[in-house]
Design an enzyme around this catalytic site. Structure first.
Site, short mmCIF file in Angstrom:
data_model
loop_
_atom_site.label_atom_id
_atom_site.label_comp_id
_atom_site.label_asym_id
_atom_site.label_seq_id
_atom_site.Cartn_x
_atom_site.Cartn_y
_atom_site.Cartn_z
N ALA A 308 0.80 -1.10 -0.07
CA ALA A 308 -0.03 0.07 -0.09
C ALA A 308 0.90 1.12 0.03
O ALA A 308 1.99 1.34 0.68
CB ALA A 308 -0.94 -0.08 1.20
N GLY A 309 0.54 2.38 -0.91
CA GLY A 309 1.56 3.26 -0.90
C GLY A 309 0.48 4.56 -1.71
O GLY A 309 -0.56 4.31 -2.28
N LEU A 315 6.20 20.22 -5.78
CA LEU A 315 7.27 20.66 -5.66
C LEU A 315 7.45 21.11 -4.09
O LEU A 315 6.61 21.55 -3.55
CB LEU A 315 7.72 22.01 -6.50
CG LEU A 315 7.57 21.95 -8.18
CD1 LEU A 315 7.95 23.38 -8.71
CD2 LEU A 315 8.85 21.09 -8.43
N LEU A 316 8.57 20.85 -3.79
CA LEU A 316 8.79 21.21 -2.10
C LEU A 316 8.11 22.66 -1.61
O LEU A 316 7.75 22.76 -0.75
CB LEU A 316 10.38 20.96 -1.84
CG LEU A 316 10.50 20.87 -0.42
CD1 LEU A 316 9.84 20.06 0.63
CD2 LEU A 316 12.23 20.82 0.10
N TYR A 375 7.53 11.64 -1.12
CA TYR A 375 7.56 10.35 -1.63
C TYR A 375 9.02 9.88 -1.47
O TYR A 375 9.21 8.62 -1.17
CB TYR A 375 7.03 10.28 -3.10
CG TYR A 375 6.77 8.96 -3.62
CD1 TYR A 375 5.68 7.99 -3.19
CD2 TYR A 375 7.63 8.40 -4.61
CE1 TYR A 375 5.48 6.74 -3.73
CE2 TYR A 375 7.07 7.10 -5.14
CZ TYR A 375 6.32 6.41 -4.64
OH TYR A 375 5.94 5.09 -5.43
P1 NAD Z 1 -2.04 2.08 -6.61
O1 NAD Z 1 -2.65 3.72 -6.25
O2 NAD Z 1 -2.90 1.46 -7.91
O3 NAD Z 1 -2.48 1.06 -5.51
C1 NAD Z 1 -2.41 1.31 -3.93
C2 NAD Z 1 -3.29 0.60 -3.29
O4 NAD Z 1 -2.96 0.72 -1.93
C3 NAD Z 1 -4.77 0.95 -3.64
O5 NAD Z 1 -5.77 0.06 -3.49
C4 NAD Z 1 -5.00 1.93 -2.21
O6 NAD Z 1 -6.37 1.72 -2.06
C5 NAD Z 1 -4.24 1.15 -1.24
N1 NAD Z 1 -3.88 2.02 -0.08
C6 NAD Z 1 -3.54 3.39 -0.27
N2 NAD Z 1 -3.51 3.64 1.27
C7 NAD Z 1 -3.77 2.75 1.95
C8 NAD Z 1 -3.88 2.55 3.41
N3 NAD Z 1 -3.73 3.45 4.26
N4 NAD Z 1 -4.38 1.40 3.96
C9 NAD Z 1 -4.62 0.24 3.00
N5 NAD Z 1 -4.47 0.51 1.69
C10 NAD Z 1 -4.09 1.58 1.21
O7 NAD Z 1 -0.60 1.92 -6.81
P2 NAD Z 1 0.36 1.11 -7.58
O8 NAD Z 1 0.87 1.70 -8.62
O9 NAD Z 1 -0.44 -0.34 -7.53
O10 NAD Z 1 1.64 1.01 -6.55
C11 NAD Z 1 1.65 0.05 -5.48
C12 NAD Z 1 3.01 0.37 -4.68
O11 NAD Z 1 4.18 0.21 -5.46
C13 NAD Z 1 3.11 1.74 -4.02
O12 NAD Z 1 3.72 1.58 -2.79
C14 NAD Z 1 3.83 2.39 -5.02
O13 NAD Z 1 4.36 3.43 -4.19
C15 NAD Z 1 5.00 1.39 -5.48
N6 NAD Z 1 5.51 1.95 -6.68
C16 NAD Z 1 4.67 1.97 -7.87
C17 NAD Z 1 5.28 2.35 -9.02
C18 NAD Z 1 4.44 2.40 -10.46
O14 NAD Z 1 5.21 2.50 -11.54
N7 NAD Z 1 3.29 2.17 -10.39
C19 NAD Z 1 6.76 2.71 -9.32
C20 NAD Z 1 7.39 2.58 -7.89
C21 NAD Z 1 6.81 2.04 -6.73
#
Ligand code: NAD
Length: 469
Positions: A308-309, A315-316, A375
């Site tokens: 989950a993320g 920008l900062l 992030y």
């Molecule tokens: P996404 O937004 O499609 O899915 C994230 C899921 O996490 C969602 O279903 C959301 O509801 C859930 N979530 C968010 N906050 C939550 C909480 N507080 N409690 C429980 N669930 C929660 O994102 P994604 O693209 O599938 O990314 C998944 C992970 O991979 C993330 O940690 C993201 O930072 C990391 N990531 C993704 C990419 C990319 O290119 N997509 C690249 C690097 C890292």
């Protein structure tokens, strides 16, 4: 075909790509699929059988159950003249699927010549989606500046080879300790040879010695419970699918507002769904209670995947505390609190002995990114936590690792404008974006019972993106 692929194959998408002079990217071999061509093995200074670690790779190949042929070498007396009489390095009769270079004896600068000899003939003969895998000795086990310099030189060779290979082929370097056994290395070699590692290239990571030995299996998670957070969609959903494919009973966690999608995933996989905001102070306890109640009081969690993320990009200069705090909270602090609770052995439904803990970092956490200070802080924080936790938990046989995905084709990245997205896709050695399954397969490798010797590592899944290399 997903939405992104449709856009790419649409007349407009193809027009833009053609106009920019870009070719179609190579199709990558994926899944539990070995190379079609032979796997060749090249040993540098083989040494005697009595020496510790001698023949490690050859003995590992017997465990992986993949036959090996001897690699060709580029030595002057073996060169064959072409039509114009110019000496060419020897060519393989059949395109090899992979070369594995056992460089565990390499200590001197002069030894690198043997690496060149082994790699030169392969560079133009590898089959598409081929593999270059080097195995070398961890610099912590070698004395003297030269051996240290040479270990780092291998890293430079690996990164450059990854950038020169074409057709979806990858190059990776594995450092092993002097006490690493074939059973410690087998899961890594198996992962690298198979299509599971399709989007992992130009990477270097370490394999040590496991506390417990497990054999390789096609269903490594049979009778094991794996918890995946953020499992309702995107990468998390795919992670849940891959773990279920490999035998796991998956506990799928996501926010209550994603309840319907979450239930659909969990039902399809015959797992269980838990609606939970992981930032709740009670999150760890809620997970343990759910596991004990739904999957049996004596059940322990084999692995937890902290997927989950969230993003709050600005920008900062424009980032106030409301954009800062939730990112650090969801992506970093909540994970640490949940780990702390579940690692407490007195807790029913907690993490078991030998458990696997994996986090999702990001190439942004490695390299930083404009507009993503919050992030980047959270994702770099995961890397720091992984290193110290891995050491603290080593004796228990618990492993702690992270993956750092680059550009992965998801709903999130699909919202980026087409041209910008195409640039992100193309700025890596494989000239395309990764797929959620690439992240899922790498996490499954790290959580494999046979991967107990892999801990404290951060694996980039980015097709060797230029950023942060
Ligand atoms: P996404 O937004 O499609 O899915 C994230 C899921 O996490 C969602 O279903 C959301 O509801 C859930 N979530 C968010 N906050 C939550 C909480 N507080 N409690 C429980 N669930 C929660 O994102 P994604 O693209 O599938 O990314 C998944 C992970 O991979 C993330 O940690 C993201 O930072 C990391 N990531 C993704 C990419 C990319 O290119 N997509 C690249 C690097 C890292």
């Amino acid at each position: 075909m997903n939405v992104v692929e449709k856009a790419y194959h649409s007349p407009v998408g193809r027009f833009v790509v053609r106009k920019a002079g870009l070719k179609d990217p190579p199709k990558l071999r994926r899944g539990r699929v070995l190379p079609a061509g032979p796997v060749v093995l090249g040993e540098v200074r083989p040494g005697t059988e009595e020496e510790p670690g001698a023949g490690l790779v050859r003995r590992t190949m017997a465990l992986v159950d993949v036959p090996v042929a001897e690699a060709l070498r580029d030595v002057p007396e073996l060169r064959v003249p072409d039509d114009k009489g110019r000496a060419q390095p020897p060519r393989y009769d059949t395109a090899p699927g992979a070369i594995i270079v056992d460089a565990t004896r390499v200590r001197a600068i002069g030894d690198l010549e043997e690496i060149r000899q082994l790699l030169r003939p392969i560079m133009r003969s590898l089959e598409p989606s081929g593999r270059v895998i080097m195995v070398a000795t961890d610099a912590r086990d070698v004395d003297g500046w030269e051996a240290h310099a040479v270990a780092q030189a291998l890293d430079g060779i690996n990164r450059s080879v990854g950038k020169e290979l074409r057709g979806g082929s990858t190059a990776n370097l594995i450092f092993v300790r002097v006490d690493t056994r074939p059973s410690d290395l087998a899961s890594t070699i198996s992962f690298l040879l198979e299509g599971r590692s399709a989007f992992v290239s130009g990477q270097t990571w370490r394999v040590g010695r496991a506390q417990f030995v497990h054999e390789l299996s096609d269903r490594p998670f049979d009778k094991r419970v794996v918890v995946v957070t953020g499992a309702a969609r995107g990468i998390g959903e795919q992670i849940a699918r891959v773990f279920a494919r490999d035998g796991a009973t998956v506990v799928c966690i996501d926010l209550p507002q994603s309840g319907a999608a979450l239930a659909a995933v969990a039902n399809q996989l015959s797992g269980s769904a838990l609606q939970l905001d992981i930032t709740s102070p009670e999150a760890g306890r809620r997970i343990a209670e759910h596991v004990a109640r739904v999957h049996g009081a004596a059940t322990r969690i084999w692995a937890i995947v902290h997927n989950a993320g969230i993003l709050r990009d600005k920008l900062l200069a424009n980032t106030d505390e409301r954009l800062w705090a939730p990112v650090l909270e969801v992506n970093l602090a909540a994970e640490m609190r949940v780990n702390d609770f579940l690692l407490n052995n007195d807790v029913h439904g907690g993490l078991g002995e030998e458990a696997r803990i994996v986090g999702l970092s990001s190439t942004t956490g490695v390299a930083g990114n404009r507009g993503q200070t919050n992030y980047a802080a959270s994702k770099a924080g995961i890397i720091g936590a992984v290193r110290v936790m891995a050491e603290d938990l080593r004796e228990r046989g618990v492993t702690v690792n992270a993956v750092a995905p680059g550009f992965i084709e998801t709903d999130m990245t699909n919202s980026i404008p087409f041209v910008q997205r195409e640039i992100f896709r193309r700025t890596n050695s494989l000239q395309q974006g990764g797929k959620p399954i690439d992240v899922a397969e790498t996490l499954a490798y790290l959580c494999d019972p046979a991967s107990g010797a892999v801990t404290g590592q951060v694996l980039r899944i980015c097709g060797q993106n230029v950023i942060g290399q």
